[in-house]
Scaffold this active site. Structure first.
Site, PDB file in Angstrom:
ATOM      1  N   LYS A   8       0.836  -1.207   0.000  1.00  0.00           N
ATOM      2  CA  LYS A   8       0.000   0.000   0.000  1.00  0.00           C
ATOM      3  C   LYS A   8       0.867   1.251   0.000  1.00  0.00           C
ATOM      4  O   LYS A   8       0.618   2.198  -0.749  1.00  0.00           O
ATOM      5  CB  LYS A   8      -0.877   0.036   1.267  1.00  0.00           C
ATOM      6  CG  LYS A   8      -2.073  -0.865   1.208  1.00  0.00           C
ATOM      7  CD  LYS A   8      -2.790  -0.862   2.555  1.00  0.00           C
ATOM      8  CE  LYS A   8      -3.934  -1.844   2.533  1.00  0.00           C
ATOM      9  NZ  LYS A   8      -4.527  -2.104   3.849  1.00  0.00           N
ATOM     10  N   GLN A  63      -4.750  -0.985   9.774  1.00  0.00           N
ATOM     11  CA  GLN A  63      -4.749  -2.340   9.221  1.00  0.00           C
ATOM     12  C   GLN A  63      -5.402  -3.318  10.205  1.00  0.00           C
ATOM     13  O   GLN A  63      -5.048  -3.360  11.387  1.00  0.00           O
ATOM     14  CB  GLN A  63      -3.297  -2.766   8.917  1.00  0.00           C
ATOM     15  CG  GLN A  63      -3.161  -4.121   8.281  1.00  0.00           C
ATOM     16  CD  GLN A  63      -3.771  -4.198   6.876  1.00  0.00           C
ATOM     17  OE1 GLN A  63      -3.655  -3.254   6.092  1.00  0.00           O
ATOM     18  NE2 GLN A  63      -4.417  -5.308   6.572  1.00  0.00           N
ATOM     19  N   ASP A  93     -11.128   3.621   4.162  1.00  0.00           N
ATOM     20  CA  ASP A  93     -11.523   2.207   4.113  1.00  0.00           C
ATOM     21  C   ASP A  93     -13.042   2.067   4.009  1.00  0.00           C
ATOM     22  O   ASP A  93     -13.543   0.990   3.676  1.00  0.00           O
ATOM     23  CB  ASP A  93     -11.054   1.498   5.393  1.00  0.00           C
ATOM     24  CG  ASP A  93      -9.921   0.531   5.142  1.00  0.00           C
ATOM     25  OD1 ASP A  93      -9.696   0.171   3.977  1.00  0.00           O
ATOM     26  OD2 ASP A  93      -9.268   0.136   6.133  1.00  0.00           O
TER      27      ASP A  93
END
Ligand code: NDP
Length: 301
Positions: free
Chosen positions: A53, A97, A120
């Protein structure tokens, strides 16, 4: 029949190029979108994913802020970092995460993220916006699946869609997106009766289950478009003892003879997830500065 392969790797690369071009267009105004990625602990799979990422964020011309915290981080410490990132004007997107270590309540952390920086799309405010059909951040994996579907069928109106899986990060938002696309949507899960029969109705099948090769070739309607979200590690004795390989939730070798189009695993949905994260970060940067939708809308059109 041999299905068309939906090449997620190539499609993701072309989206990243479009996103990179949109980011470059912002530079003359002194705007460089920034994504903060928070990793707690040393889970190897998460480390690989986070590194990827961060690399792709920088390649797209954005700033990447890396926060690697120890596995013993407390919930209060993580919430304090999230509050700092919420207040930091250089940070447009925040990604924590998952999974988090057991001492941390993941939902409390998700809810602490400013919804305007929730790239997200997991915050209840953004989930609610998707449900009510108002603009907000859509979770990256289902958004990536939709872009892959559009590469084959730009108009999904009236199609029967079946989503297997009802998680908050994949199955449920995927179903909402398909409703928005005017599909007739069925959501299947572990309690669904006669799953093969349900799947055979699908013009569009999205499998987000986490069960290796659950969906067999004879579960598919001939010509169906199949999106395989699953990432499952299974033994691979042909490559040597103890070796493994990644397979999806769909038995690819069988499905390829029945489906009209199908995503491979790996190289299908996976690369799209990060491309959509970059896309959401671009949108967050533009929205926070009141820039018009033209600045980012071409990156999902
Ligand atoms: P979850 O475990 O949260 O959800 C799985 C869903 O599948 C649940 O709704 C469950 O039903 C359903 N299910 C489980 N077994 C069966 C079965 N035998 N028949 C029908 N339904 C079943 O997983 P996620 O949604 O987080 O992820 C799904 C898969 O996608 C995983 O393989 C994951 O690794 C992969 N993934 C891939 C990503 C990518 O970037 N490519 C990103 C995110 C996930 P119930 O609700 O009844 O328990």
């Amino acid at each position: 029949m041999t299905a068309t392969l939906i090449d997620g790797k190539a499609i993701a690369a072309s989206w990243r190029a479009r996103i990179g071009a949109a980011v470059a267009d912002l530079a003359p105004q002194g705007l460089r979108p920034g994504l903060a990625v928070v990793l707690v602990g040393d889970d190897p799979a998460s480390q690989i994913y986070v590194r990827s990422k961060m690399r792709q964020t920088v390649e797209a011309g954005m700033r990447s802020f890396d926060h690697a915290l120890s596995a013993s981080t407390t919930q209060d410490e993580l919430l304090a970092l999230v509050a700092k990132l919420n207040a930091d004007p250089d940070v447009d997107g925040i990604l924590v995460q998952l999974p988090l270590p057991p001492q941390i309540d993941a939902q409390a952390v998700i809810e602490a993220i400013d919804p305007a920086k929730d790239v997200d799309g997991f915050h209840p405010v953004n989930a609610g916006r998707l449900l009510t059909g108002t603009p907000g951040f859509v979770p990256c994996t289902p958004l990536g699946c939709l872009l892959l579907l559009h590469s084959i069928r730009p108009d999904l109106t009236g199609l029967d869609a079946v989503v297997i899986g009802r998680s908050a990060i994949v199955g449920k938002p995927m179903a909402q997106l398909l409703i928005r696309e005017n599909c007739t949507v069925t959501v299947a899960h572990s309690r669904t009766r006669n799953l093969p029969e349900v799947c055979r109705r699908a013009d569009v099948l999205v499998a987000a289950v986490g069960r290796p090769e659950l969906v067999r070739g004879d579960w598919l309607k001939p010509g169906a478009t199949v999106i395989d979200v699953g990432i499952n590690r299974v033994p691979n004795p042909a490559a040597g003892e103890g070796r493994t390989r990644i397979v999806g939730d769909v038995a690819f070798a069988e499905a390829v003879d029945v489906a009209g189009a199908i995503t491979p695993v790996p190289g299908g949905v996976g690369p799209m997830t990060i491309a959509c994260l970059l896309r959401n970060t671009l949108e967050a940067a533009c929205r926070r500065r009141g820039l018009p939708p033209e600045r980012w809308s071409a990156t999902t059109a």
